[in-house]
Motif scaffolding. Structure first.
Motif, mmCIF file in Angstrom:
data_model
loop_
_atom_site.group_PDB
_atom_site.id
_atom_site.type_symbol
_atom_site.label_atom_id
_atom_site.label_comp_id
_atom_site.label_asym_id
_atom_site.label_seq_id
_atom_site.Cartn_x
_atom_site.Cartn_y
_atom_site.Cartn_z
ATOM 1 N N TRP A 17 21.948 -59.564 -4.199
ATOM 2 C CA TRP A 17 23.175 -60.341 -3.963
ATOM 3 C C TRP A 17 23.123 -61.024 -2.600
ATOM 4 C CZ3 TRP A 17 25.758 -59.229 0.460
ATOM 5 C CH2 TRP A 17 25.552 -57.969 1.028
ATOM 6 N N ASP A 18 22.426 -60.394 -1.653
ATOM 7 C CA ASP A 18 22.332 -60.942 -0.305
ATOM 8 C C ASP A 18 21.541 -62.243 -0.259
ATOM 9 O OD1 ASP A 18 20.322 -59.025 -1.105
ATOM 10 O OD2 ASP A 18 19.370 -59.345 0.828
ATOM 11 N N LEU A 22 20.727 -68.352 -0.579
ATOM 12 C CA LEU A 22 19.382 -68.907 -0.489
ATOM 13 C C LEU A 22 18.892 -69.324 -1.869
ATOM 14 C CD1 LEU A 22 16.748 -69.535 1.006
ATOM 15 C CD2 LEU A 22 16.124 -67.116 0.765
ATOM 16 N N ARG A 23 19.183 -68.510 -2.845
ATOM 17 C CA ARG A 23 18.776 -68.823 -4.217
ATOM 18 C C ARG A 23 19.415 -70.124 -4.688
ATOM 19 N NH1 ARG A 23 19.721 -64.059 -5.928
ATOM 20 N NH2 ARG A 23 21.555 -64.282 -7.245
ATOM 21 N N CYS A 24 20.694 -70.282 -4.405
ATOM 22 C CA CYS A 24 21.405 -71.510 -4.794
ATOM 23 C C CYS A 24 20.831 -72.726 -4.083
ATOM 24 C CB CYS A 24 22.888 -71.377 -4.489
ATOM 25 S SG CYS A 24 23.766 -70.200 -5.540
ATOM 26 N N ARG A 25 20.492 -72.564 -2.808
ATOM 27 C CA ARG A 25 19.943 -73.690 -2.050
ATOM 28 C C ARG A 25 18.554 -74.075 -2.559
ATOM 29 N NH1 ARG A 25 22.375 -71.493 3.699
ATOM 30 N NH2 ARG A 25 24.134 -72.965 3.799
ATOM 31 N N ASP A 32 13.471 -73.592 -9.861
ATOM 32 C CA ASP A 32 14.123 -72.613 -10.721
ATOM 33 C C ASP A 32 13.952 -71.266 -10.019
ATOM 34 O OD1 ASP A 32 15.012 -70.866 -12.623
ATOM 35 O OD2 ASP A 32 13.772 -71.637 -14.250
ATOM 36 N N ALA A 33 14.986 -70.801 -9.337
ATOM 37 C CA ALA A 33 14.905 -69.595 -8.522
ATOM 38 C C ALA A 33 15.386 -68.378 -9.310
ATOM 39 C CB ALA A 33 15.723 -69.756 -7.250
ATOM 40 N N LEU A 188 19.249 -65.333 5.866
ATOM 41 C CA LEU A 188 19.514 -65.548 4.442
ATOM 42 C C LEU A 188 20.696 -66.487 4.216
ATOM 43 C CD1 LEU A 188 19.021 -61.937 3.051
ATOM 44 C CD2 LEU A 188 17.381 -63.831 3.105
ATOM 45 N N LEU A 189 21.518 -66.646 5.238
ATOM 46 C CA LEU A 189 22.680 -67.534 5.151
ATOM 47 C C LEU A 189 22.406 -68.885 5.802
ATOM 48 C CD1 LEU A 189 25.425 -64.927 6.184
ATOM 49 C CD2 LEU A 189 24.583 -65.456 3.881
#
Length: 210
Positions: A17-18, A22-25, A32-33, A188-189
């Motif tokens: 979740w953390d 980063l995954r969205c970015r 495709d993350a 990560l942010l």
């Protein structure tokens, strides 16, 4: 079929979740993350690397990249040592203590903390991690904003991200190393961390200027 997949691997005590932002970015960057989650305390680095291999085998794409944060980076390195035959792709490590973690070594002196860190210490946070031999691009990002739990223990070599020293992140034979003014969890942010990660995955190098 998706052409390129990025597998994200979280750190100690996390579930993935953390790495959501980063995954969205990375997805906005065109990748495709996918998130790989593993029991960071209950199983050791080698066992989790084997689970990562099984996960990677389910992915249908000719190119598979890996991005690991902290302990997750060690799991990725172990993957390439134990299962060297991987599809083409690049690797980015974020705040990964390749040289062992000073803070973890301090905490490991106490039985309660050893229990909390569990199997992550074996071939992982105490050092003695896997050697990097893969013939592919490996980029490492380290933080220099000292905000994190390691500061309460004292003695973390400077510069550091509050938990991991920059010197601890250097991997022999890595392609590139970059420092950013971010903390261990703050990376990560960070939009800049995401931008640099995306750049390396696409080109095999970090961007030194906008």
């Amino acid at each position: 079929m998706v052409k390129e997949i990025v597998v994200l691997v979280h750190g100690l005590w996390m579930t993935g979740w953390d790495m959501l932002l980063l995954r969205c970015r990375l997805r906005r960057c065109g990748f495709d993350a996918r998130q790989f989650s593993y029991p960071s305390v209950r199983k050791n680095v080698r066992e989790n690397a084997a689970a990562l291999q099984r996960f990677a085998q389910t992915l249908e794409a000719p190119t598979v990249h890996f991005v690991g944060h902290s302990l997750g980076g060690l799991v990725i390195l172990q993957l390439f040592q134990d299962f060297p035959t991987q599809r083409p792709g690049r690797v980015v490590l974020l705040g990964t203590p390749y040289g062992g973690c000073h803070a973890a070594r301090r905490l490991a002196r106490y039985a309660l903390w050893r229990r909390f860190m569990g199997c992550s210490l074996e071939g992982g946070l105490l050092g003695g991690g896997p050697e990097w031999r893969a013939q592919r691009d490996l980029g490492v990002i380290a933080g220099t904003f000292p905000l994190g739990g390691g500061l309460w223990l004292g003695g973390v070599p400077r510069p550091n991200d509050g938990t991991i020293a920059v010197a601890e992140t250097r991997v022999p034979k890595m392609t590139a190393h970059l420092t950013l003014p971010v903390s261990h969890m703050g990376m990560l942010l960070s939009a800049e961390t995401a931008r640099q990660t995306c750049a390396f995955l696409k080109t095999g190098r970090f961007e030194t200027s906008r």
